[in-house]
Design a protein around this motif. Structure first.
Motif, PDB file in Angstrom:
ATOM      1  N   GLY A  53      -0.568   2.165   5.667  1.00 24.92           N
ATOM      2  CA  GLY A  53       0.637   2.182   4.830  1.00 24.92           C
ATOM      3  C   GLY A  53       0.495   3.135   3.660  1.00 24.92           C
ATOM      4  O   GLY A  53       1.424   3.873   3.314  1.00 24.92           O
ATOM      5  N   ALA A  54      -0.706   3.139   3.046  1.00 24.43           N
ATOM      6  CA  ALA A  54      -0.942   4.017   1.903  1.00 24.43           C
ATOM      7  C   ALA A  54      -0.932   5.491   2.312  1.00 24.43           C
ATOM      8  O   ALA A  54      -0.383   6.343   1.602  1.00 24.43           O
ATOM      9  N   ILE A  55      -1.543   5.803   3.459  1.00 26.71           N
ATOM     10  CA  ILE A  55      -1.557   7.194   3.931  1.00 26.71           C
ATOM     11  C   ILE A  55      -0.138   7.665   4.261  1.00 26.71           C
ATOM     12  O   ILE A  55       0.257   8.788   3.924  1.00 26.71           O
ATOM     13  N   VAL A  56       0.637   6.809   4.904  1.00 29.36           N
ATOM     14  CA  VAL A  56       2.033   7.157   5.189  1.00 29.36           C
ATOM     15  C   VAL A  56       2.799   7.351   3.881  1.00 29.36           C
ATOM     16  O   VAL A  56       3.638   8.250   3.758  1.00 29.36           O
ATOM     17  N   GLY A  57       2.487   6.517   2.870  1.00 31.42           N
ATOM     18  CA  GLY A  57       3.161   6.626   1.578  1.00 31.42           C
ATOM     19  C   GLY A  57       2.935   7.963   0.896  1.00 31.42           C
ATOM     20  O   GLY A  57       3.871   8.581   0.390  1.00 31.42           O
ATOM     21  N   VAL A  58       1.690   8.445   0.903  1.00 30.32           N
ATOM     22  CA  VAL A  58       1.422   9.735   0.249  1.00 30.32           C
ATOM     23  C   VAL A  58       2.034  10.881   1.044  1.00 30.32           C
ATOM     24  O   VAL A  58       2.474  11.885   0.474  1.00 30.32           O
ATOM     25  N   GLY A  59       2.066  10.728   2.377  1.00 31.19           N
ATOM     26  CA  GLY A  59       2.699  11.774   3.184  1.00 31.19           C
ATOM     27  C   GLY A  59       4.193  11.819   2.956  1.00 31.19           C
ATOM     28  O   GLY A  59       4.785  12.901   2.785  1.00 31.19           O
ATOM     29  N   ALA A  60       4.827  10.639   2.919  1.00 31.95           N
ATOM     30  CA  ALA A  60       6.270  10.576   2.714  1.00 31.95           C
ATOM     31  C   ALA A  60       6.668  11.022   1.312  1.00 31.95           C
ATOM     32  O   ALA A  60       7.782  11.503   1.098  1.00 31.95           O
ATOM     33  N   ALA A  61       5.760  10.857   0.333  1.00 34.98           N
ATOM     34  CA  ALA A  61       6.061  11.305  -1.040  1.00 34.98           C
ATOM     35  C   ALA A  61       6.207  12.822  -1.089  1.00 34.98           C
ATOM     36  O   ALA A  61       6.951  13.361  -1.920  1.00 34.98           O
ATOM     37  N   ARG A  62       5.488  13.508  -0.207  1.00 34.01           N
ATOM     38  CA  ARG A  62       5.600  14.967  -0.151  1.00 34.01           C
ATOM     39  C   ARG A  62       6.920  15.351   0.513  1.00 34.01           C
ATOM     40  O   ARG A  62       7.721  16.084  -0.025  1.00 34.01           O
ATOM     41  N   ARG A  63       7.125  14.851   1.701  1.00 29.49           N
ATOM     42  CA  ARG A  63       8.400  14.970   2.412  1.00 29.49           C
ATOM     43  C   ARG A  63       8.305  14.092   3.653  1.00 29.49           C
ATOM     44  O   ARG A  63       7.222  13.896   4.201  1.00 29.49           O
ATOM     45  N   VAL A  64       9.438  13.575   4.075  1.00 27.76           N
ATOM     46  CA  VAL A  64       9.448  12.620   5.188  1.00 27.76           C
ATOM     47  C   VAL A  64       8.889  13.255   6.451  1.00 27.76           C
ATOM     48  O   VAL A  64       8.166  12.621   7.224  1.00 27.76           O
ATOM     49  N   SER A  65       9.168  14.531   6.656  1.00 32.10           N
ATOM     50  CA  SER A  65       8.720  15.209   7.872  1.00 32.10           C
ATOM     51  C   SER A  65       7.214  15.457   7.884  1.00 32.10           C
ATOM     52  O   SER A  65       6.654  15.847   8.913  1.00 32.10           O
ATOM     53  N   ALA A  66       6.541  15.233   6.716  1.00 28.86           N
ATOM     54  CA  ALA A  66       5.088  15.445   6.664  1.00 28.86           C
ATOM     55  C   ALA A  66       4.331  14.367   7.427  1.00 28.86           C
ATOM     56  O   ALA A  66       3.166  14.547   7.777  1.00 28.86           O
ATOM     57  N   VAL A  67       4.980  13.252   7.689  1.00 29.30           N
ATOM     58  CA  VAL A  67       4.359  12.149   8.421  1.00 29.30           C
ATOM     59  C   VAL A  67       4.665  12.293   9.908  1.00 29.30           C
ATOM     60  O   VAL A  67       5.812  12.528  10.295  1.00 29.30           O
ATOM     61  N   ARG A  68       3.642  12.178  10.727  1.00 30.56           N
ATOM     62  CA  ARG A  68       3.847  12.195  12.175  1.00 30.56           C
ATOM     63  C   ARG A  68       4.256  10.779  12.592  1.00 30.56           C
ATOM     64  O   ARG A  68       3.424   9.935  12.921  1.00 30.56           O
ATOM     65  N   TRP A  69       5.547  10.545  12.584  1.00 31.14           N
ATOM     66  CA  TRP A  69       6.060   9.184  12.755  1.00 31.14           C
ATOM     67  C   TRP A  69       5.786   8.638  14.152  1.00 31.14           C
ATOM     68  O   TRP A  69       5.702   7.415  14.331  1.00 31.14           O
ATOM     69  N   GLY A  73       0.817  -1.206   0.000  1.00 33.15           N
ATOM     70  CA  GLY A  73       0.000   0.000   0.000  1.00 33.15           C
ATOM     71  C   GLY A  73       0.853   1.258   0.000  1.00 33.15           C
ATOM     72  O   GLY A  73       0.567   2.225  -0.723  1.00 33.15           O
ATOM     73  N   PHE A  74       1.909   1.269   0.797  1.00 38.03           N
ATOM     74  CA  PHE A  74       2.848   2.389   0.870  1.00 38.03           C
ATOM     75  C   PHE A  74       3.478   2.671  -0.497  1.00 38.03           C
ATOM     76  O   PHE A  74       3.473   3.810  -0.975  1.00 38.03           O
ATOM     77  N   LEU A  75       4.012   1.613  -1.131  1.00 41.95           N
ATOM     78  CA  LEU A  75       4.718   1.787  -2.402  1.00 41.95           C
ATOM     79  C   LEU A  75       3.772   2.194  -3.529  1.00 41.95           C
ATOM     80  O   LEU A  75       4.097   3.073  -4.342  1.00 41.95           O
ATOM     81  N   LEU A  76       2.587   1.557  -3.587  1.00 42.42           N
ATOM     82  CA  LEU A  76       1.633   1.904  -4.650  1.00 42.42           C
ATOM     83  C   LEU A  76       1.157   3.348  -4.509  1.00 42.42           C
ATOM     84  O   LEU A  76       1.063   4.085  -5.496  1.00 42.42           O
ATOM     85  N   ALA A  77       0.851   3.758  -3.275  1.00 42.10           N
ATOM     86  CA  ALA A  77       0.392   5.130  -3.053  1.00 42.10           C
ATOM     87  C   ALA A  77       1.480   6.139  -3.397  1.00 42.10           C
ATOM     88  O   ALA A  77       1.218   7.177  -4.020  1.00 42.10           O
TER      89      ALA A  77
END
Length: 335
Positions: A286-302, A148-152
């Motif tokens: 996983g998909a939501i984290v993927g789209v957030g990380a595609a913008r920038r890694v810091s966009a995800v609240r890890w 899901g992460f990779l596809l998103a």
């Protein structure tokens, strides 16, 4: 317990299974509607109706491969009886209620699998497990959010490239419309994979009591009952988890919501076709984290994402322990 206990016990256990299915829909409603609500494409009240409809009609699209896996591929059907099923359902229901109350998007699917393993092993020891089916399920714990992460992430890259000459307003308007399609597909995948898990539980119970003859199958009334129970649960919503999934992991735009839902839906479609009981919660997270990380890694609240992962890790053992304790308590009670 055996078939001599009669129809009332069987009906009661089926009712408990459908209660789990209802709670599954309630608990996992967030998986279907979190993105479309957080992007403000649909109001929550309308979003749950949208998701519930596609949850219900999913049986028209998919086969029953996941139900077959749950019914015969997690624990040996030969050791299944009413006590094991009751223990499995209690393990899953208790864990679902605890995580729902805390707003933690854990996996209803893996809670049910943990319950089956706990109840089965309490009765027959380690030999109760069907290790080929269990290993496939455990592998899916890792692979479903990763896929899901990779596809998103790939979809975000493709869509961003395709929209480079469009204005932000035009992109936002287009993907607000497209999110209706992506949310529908995800809800369809959710209903197709998750409702089948309860179908498998009810079918293996009927099989163990001699109601299905010599061949394992899923009666059509079981299919309709499970789809309806899940759709009804979805209608009730799971607002605490919607807030976690849609708002706390990362901030989503309609374009990102579309990519997350489409990536998650594709993952669920593949898993359901292959008969793998994956977690819809893991997949959409996983998909939501993927789209957030595609913008920038810091966009995800890890820190939020990591707390969700901790819940994933303990779901199967926690529900298995509750189920095993339930099985032992039943033995004390019936004696």
């Amino acid at each position: 317990m055996d078939a001599a206990l009669g129809l009332p016990v069987l009906v009661g256990l089926i009712a408990v299974a459908l209660l789990f299915d209802f709670l599954n829909g309630l608990h996992d409603a967030a998986n279907s509607i979190a993105t479309i609500v957080s992007t403000r494409v649909l109001r929550p009240q309308f979003a749950v109706f949208w998701a519930a409809f596609f949850n219900f009609v999913a049986f028209m699209v998919f086969g029953l491969h996941v139900a077959q896996t749950i019914g015969t591929g997690i624990i040996d059907p030969a050791i299944v009886d009413a006590q094991v099923i009751f223990a499995a359902l209690m393990g899953a229901i208790v864990w679902n209620l605890v995580t729902w109350a805390l707003g933690i998007p854990s996996s209803s699917s893996h809670a049910l699998i943990g319950g089956l393993v706990g109840g089965g092993m309490a009765k027959a020891g380690i030999s109760a497990a069907v290790w080929s089916g269990l290993s496939k399920t455990v592998l899916a714990i890792v692979l479903s959010p990763l896929v899901g992460f990779l596809l998103a992430m790939m979809l975000v890259a493709i869509v961003s490239w395709a929209s480079v000459r469009s204005t932000p307003f035009a992109v936002d308007r287009a993907f607000r419309i497209l999110q209706f399609a992506s949310a529908s597909l995800y809800s369809l995948g959710h209903g197709g994979n998750d409702a089948q898990k309860t179908m498998g539980i009810i079918a293996v119970l009927l099989y163990s009591q001699g109601y299905l003859g010599s061949d394992f199958s899923v009666p059509f009334w079981v299919v309709l009952s499970c789809q309806a129970a899940m759709a009804l649960g979805t209608l009730m919503g799971g607002w605490r988890i919607v807030r976690t999934m849609g708002l706390r992991i990362t901030k989503l735009t309609p374009m990102q919501g579309f990519c997350a839902e489409t990536g998650g839906a594709a993952t669920l479609f593949m898993a359901t076709y292959l008969g793998v009981p994956v977690s819809t919660t893991h997949t959409i997270t996983g998909a939501i984290v993927g789209v957030g990380a595609a913008r920038r890694v810091s966009a995800v609240r890890w820190n939020v994402a990591s707390s969700i992962v901790y819940a994933w890790v303990i779901t199967i053992p926690a529900s298995a322990i509750v189920a095993a304790l339930t099985w032992w308590l039943v033995q004390i009670f019936v004696r």
